[in-house]
Design an enzyme around this catalytic site. Structure first.
Site, PDB file in Angstrom:
ATOM      1  N   LYS A  57      33.117  37.275  31.711  1.00 47.25           N
ATOM      2  CA  LYS A  57      34.019  37.554  32.835  1.00 47.25           C
ATOM      3  C   LYS A  57      34.007  36.353  33.762  1.00 47.25           C
ATOM      4  O   LYS A  57      33.034  35.606  33.788  1.00 47.25           O
ATOM      5  CB  LYS A  57      33.533  38.779  33.610  1.00 47.25           C
TER       6      LYS A  57
ATOM      7  N   ASP B 272      42.876  39.659  34.936  1.00 46.03           N
ATOM      8  CA  ASP B 272      42.227  40.798  35.599  1.00 46.03           C
ATOM      9  C   ASP B 272      42.899  40.902  36.966  1.00 46.03           C
ATOM     10  O   ASP B 272      43.993  40.344  37.159  1.00 46.03           O
ATOM     11  CB  ASP B 272      40.704  40.571  35.704  1.00 46.03           C
TER      12      ASP B 272
HETATM   13  P1  NDP Z   1      46.559  43.683  39.511  1.00 51.06           P
HETATM   14  O1  NDP Z   1      46.179  42.544  40.345  1.00 51.06           O
HETATM   15  O2  NDP Z   1      47.727  43.594  38.608  1.00 51.06           O
HETATM   16  O3  NDP Z   1      46.782  44.971  40.419  1.00 51.06           O
HETATM   17  C1  NDP Z   1      45.816  45.495  41.264  1.00 51.06           C
HETATM   18  C2  NDP Z   1      46.469  46.539  42.149  1.00 51.06           C
HETATM   19  O4  NDP Z   1      45.460  47.277  42.831  1.00 51.06           O
HETATM   20  C3  NDP Z   1      47.367  45.919  43.219  1.00 51.06           C
HETATM   21  O5  NDP Z   1      48.515  46.742  43.356  1.00 51.06           O
HETATM   22  C4  NDP Z   1      46.506  45.996  44.485  1.00 51.06           C
HETATM   23  O6  NDP Z   1      47.240  46.123  45.672  1.00 51.06           O
HETATM   24  C5  NDP Z   1      45.771  47.296  44.225  1.00 51.06           C
HETATM   25  N1  NDP Z   1      44.537  47.457  44.981  1.00 51.06           N
HETATM   26  C6  NDP Z   1      43.503  46.596  45.121  1.00 51.06           C
HETATM   27  N2  NDP Z   1      42.527  47.164  45.839  1.00 51.06           N
HETATM   28  C7  NDP Z   1      42.969  48.399  46.154  1.00 51.06           C
HETATM   29  C8  NDP Z   1      42.415  49.503  46.870  1.00 51.06           C
HETATM   30  N3  NDP Z   1      41.186  49.431  47.401  1.00 51.06           N
HETATM   31  N4  NDP Z   1      43.141  50.647  46.960  1.00 51.06           N
HETATM   32  C9  NDP Z   1      44.357  50.735  46.413  1.00 51.06           C
HETATM   33  N5  NDP Z   1      44.930  49.742  45.735  1.00 51.06           N
HETATM   34  C10 NDP Z   1      44.240  48.594  45.614  1.00 51.06           C
HETATM   35  O7  NDP Z   1      45.242  44.052  38.673  1.00 51.06           O
HETATM   36  P2  NDP Z   1      45.101  44.890  37.327  1.00 51.06           P
HETATM   37  O8  NDP Z   1      46.063  46.027  37.333  1.00 51.06           O
HETATM   38  O9  NDP Z   1      45.080  43.958  36.198  1.00 51.06           O
HETATM   39  O10 NDP Z   1      43.613  45.451  37.495  1.00 51.06           O
HETATM   40  C11 NDP Z   1      43.319  46.679  38.135  1.00 51.06           C
HETATM   41  C12 NDP Z   1      41.949  47.161  37.700  1.00 51.06           C
HETATM   42  O11 NDP Z   1      41.941  47.351  36.294  1.00 51.06           O
HETATM   43  C13 NDP Z   1      40.799  46.208  37.990  1.00 51.06           C
HETATM   44  O12 NDP Z   1      39.646  46.984  38.277  1.00 51.06           O
HETATM   45  C14 NDP Z   1      40.593  45.488  36.674  1.00 51.06           C
HETATM   46  O13 NDP Z   1      39.278  45.012  36.538  1.00 51.06           O
HETATM   47  C15 NDP Z   1      40.872  46.615  35.702  1.00 51.06           C
HETATM   48  N6  NDP Z   1      41.253  46.229  34.340  1.00 51.06           N
HETATM   49  C16 NDP Z   1      42.285  45.363  34.107  1.00 51.06           C
HETATM   50  C17 NDP Z   1      42.652  45.066  32.817  1.00 51.06           C
HETATM   51  C18 NDP Z   1      43.816  44.208  32.502  1.00 51.06           C
HETATM   52  O14 NDP Z   1      44.123  44.043  31.318  1.00 51.06           O
HETATM   53  N7  NDP Z   1      44.531  43.652  33.468  1.00 51.06           N
HETATM   54  C19 NDP Z   1      41.908  45.603  31.660  1.00 51.06           C
HETATM   55  C20 NDP Z   1      40.896  46.558  32.018  1.00 51.06           C
HETATM   56  C21 NDP Z   1      40.582  46.823  33.311  1.00 51.06           C
HETATM   57  P3  NDP Z   1      48.022  44.876  46.364  1.00 51.06           P
HETATM   58  O15 NDP Z   1      49.208  44.646  45.504  1.00 51.06           O
HETATM   59  O16 NDP Z   1      48.339  45.404  47.718  1.00 51.06           O
HETATM   60  O17 NDP Z   1      47.057  43.744  46.383  1.00 51.06           O
HETATM   61  O1  2IT Z   2      38.429  44.344  32.205  1.00 48.92           O
HETATM   62  C1  2IT Z   2      39.048  44.003  31.174  1.00 48.92           C
HETATM   63  O2  2IT Z   2      38.824  44.528  30.081  1.00 48.92           O
HETATM   64  C2  2IT Z   2      40.081  42.966  31.289  1.00 48.92           C
HETATM   65  N1  2IT Z   2      40.339  42.500  32.393  1.00 48.92           N
HETATM   66  C3  2IT Z   2      40.783  42.463  30.065  1.00 48.92           C
HETATM   67  C4  2IT Z   2      39.959  41.419  29.384  1.00 48.92           C
HETATM   68  C5  2IT Z   2      40.611  40.721  28.225  1.00 48.92           C
HETATM   69  O3  2IT Z   2      39.968  39.791  27.721  1.00 48.92           O
HETATM   70  O4  2IT Z   2      41.721  41.068  27.813  1.00 48.92           O
END
Ligand code: NDP
Ligand code: 2IT
Length: 449
Positions: A128, A168
């Site tokens: 990470k 992420d």
């Molecule tokens: P993004 O940056 O695309 O989106 C994050 C969203 O969460 C934004 O809308 C942000 O708001 C919002 N946010 C952040 N903090 C808060 C809070 N405290 N309360 C409410 N909303 C909040 O990120 P991802 O969607 O990629 O990631 C989201 C989660 O999923 C993370 O925990 C990440 O580690 C996890 N994840 C992501 C993966 C991926 O493939 N992308 C895979 C597996 C897990 P704003 O727009 O206002 O900043």
């Molecule tokens: O938390 C996660 O699994 C991710 N942000 C995706 C990682 C990846 O290598 O696709």
């Protein structure tokens, strides 16, 4: 309370050494508590120092990221890459850009990633990275220069057979593009060094949708198997309005649910009749604006700036898809009181230990992140396969593979929960199934390397 002497001793050691890293300690504690039922059957783990090695990253790289903002000022951020565990494959895991990024956050994410990747059944180790850079309000040019500077250092440590980062929080297609461009410029090689690439230049179809879709496939499987139920007719709330949240909404709606609440950093909206997902996509993905702005365009929507208020909305299924520890004990109690019977995690470690306890005590079906959100990294694994084959699979083919992987993860987590004497406890099941494969590989490969 952990009774196994070996687990207790190593956990105490982590507390002594890394007591100032609360998120990392939280992630380790959960895994250690979960794997207790299988430890007695594996004396070779203690003999081989598996736990001590597992909690110590193979490598933690911390570096300066300096860049010039639009006003001509020099800015300095901290960059990180943790290469946590390579027992079953090259390090693999996302890059996070968020002001809260520090060693504890990166280590908890890398530790969890190791077991998540193991659950996918694909050959990927755990890693990470990220930076304490805040992309909010930054121009496209600033984002590009930051990504280029970040990659200038990171490029020395990664490679298609060594470590393959992805997106992420705060890192999506745009940032991956800038980082890939810089890597190519520095190395003069076009390889699958990153995943989440654009479709025209080595990316995989479905990767954008994969975490949210995979979350719903996993939820669907658990509902069907344990409750003979489905998404059909269910009220769903989703936190966050980013990559994971939006495509979780899309699939849940496709499977017959109504999304009645969604949030972002600005607050949350409540819409008992269902959100307008196309409008959310336009506001959040295209215009990079806030849920507050969405609410202004929807006369029927109720908006509140108290982000945690989302968890007080009546619903059947909750999908936390924003960030770690966003759901505390009080929020979990509110969910239970208002009719929620299932919670599946899209974000990494979104529920506090107290929240998990409240949910499990109340009989809420709980899907832990490292199983339920593994669809994103699984599809990254499929992107790596396509890059190696120099082929691109169709949307349908990747989606089918993703579905099968999520079904298999569910089955393995459920079967492990049965073997541990806690049928249906998917947290124990996922931790045990993910752990055993990594532990056995570490034993097989010996101590010094
Ligand atoms: P993004 O940056 O695309 O989106 C994050 C969203 O969460 C934004 O809308 C942000 O708001 C919002 N946010 C952040 N903090 C808060 C809070 N405290 N309360 C409410 N909303 C909040 O990120 P991802 O969607 O990629 O990631 C989201 C989660 O999923 C993370 O925990 C990440 O580690 C996890 N994840 C992501 C993966 C991926 O493939 N992308 C895979 C597996 C897990 P704003 O727009 O206002 O900043
Ligand atoms: O938390 C996660 O699994 C991710 N942000 C995706 C990682 C990846 O290598 O696709």
């Amino acid at each position: 309370m952990i009774k196994n002497e070996y687990l207790a001793r190593v956990l105490e050691q982590v507390k002594q050494r890394d007591g100032d890293q609360p998120e990392f300690l939280q992630a380790v504690s959960e895994v250690f508590e979960s794997i207790e039922p299988v430890m007695a059957a594996h004396p070779e783990y203690e003999k081989n120092g598996v736990l001590e090695r597992m909690v110590e990253p193979e490598r933690l790289i911390k570096f300066r990221v300096s860049w010039v903002d639009d006003a001509g000022h020099v800015q300095v951020n901290r960059g990180y890459r943790v290469q946590f565990n390579s027992a079953i494959g090259p390090y693999k895991g996302g890059i996070r850009f968020h002001p809260t990024v520090n060693e504890s956050i990166i280590k908890f994410l890398g530790f969890e990633q190791t077991f998540k990747n193991s659950l996918t059944g694909l050959p990927m180790g755990g890693g990470k990275g990220g930076a304490d850079f805040n992309p909010a309000g930054r121009s496209d040019g600033e984002i590009m220069r930051f990504c280029q500077s970040f990659m200038t250092e990171l490029s020395k440590h990664i490679g298609q057979f060594t470590d393959v980062p992805a997106g992420d929080l705060g890192v999506g297609g745009r940032e991956i593009g800038y980082m890939f461009g810089q890597y190519k410029r520095l190395r003069n090689e076009f390889t699958g060094v990153l995943t989440g690439k654009g479709i025209g230049w080595g990316g995989s179809l479905v990767r954008t949708e994969a975490t949210g879709y995979g979350l719903c496939y996993f939820t669907q499987e658990a509902l069907k198997h344990l409750r003979n139920d489905s998404f059909e007719g269910k009220r769903v709330i989703v936190s966050g309005a980013g990559n994971v949240a939006i495509f979780a909404c899309e699939k849940a709606m496709e499977l017959g649910a109504t999304v009645v609440g969604i949030s972002d950093g600005s607050g949350y909206v409540s819409e008992p009749g269902g959100i307008d997902l196309d409008l959310v996509k336009k506001i959040k993905l295209t215009e990079r604006k806030k849920i507050r702005d969405y609410a202004q365009l929807r006369p029927g929507a109720k908006f509140d700036t108290d982000v945690k208020g989302l968890w007080t909305l009546p619903c059947d299924i909750a999908l936390p898809c924003a960030t770690q520890n966003e759901l505390d004990g009080d929020s979990a109690r509110a969910l239970v009181a208002n009719g929620c019977t299932a919670l599946f995690e899209g974000a990494n470690m979104p529920s506090t230990p107290e929240a998990i306890h409240v949910l499990q005590e109340a009989g809420v079906l709980y899907g832990p992140a490292k199983a339920s959100n593994a669809g994103g990294v699984a599809t990254s694994g499929l992107e790596m396969s396509q890059n190696s084959l120099r082929l691109s699979w169709s949307f349908e083919e990747v989606d089918e593979r993703l579905k099968n992987i999520m079904k298999e993860i569910y089955k393995n987590a459920y079967d492990a929960s049965v073997e541990c004497g806690v049928p249906g406890n998917l947290m124990v099941g996922a931790n045990v199934a993910g752990f055993l494969k990594v532990a056995d590989a570490m034993v097989a490969q010996g101590v010094a390397y």
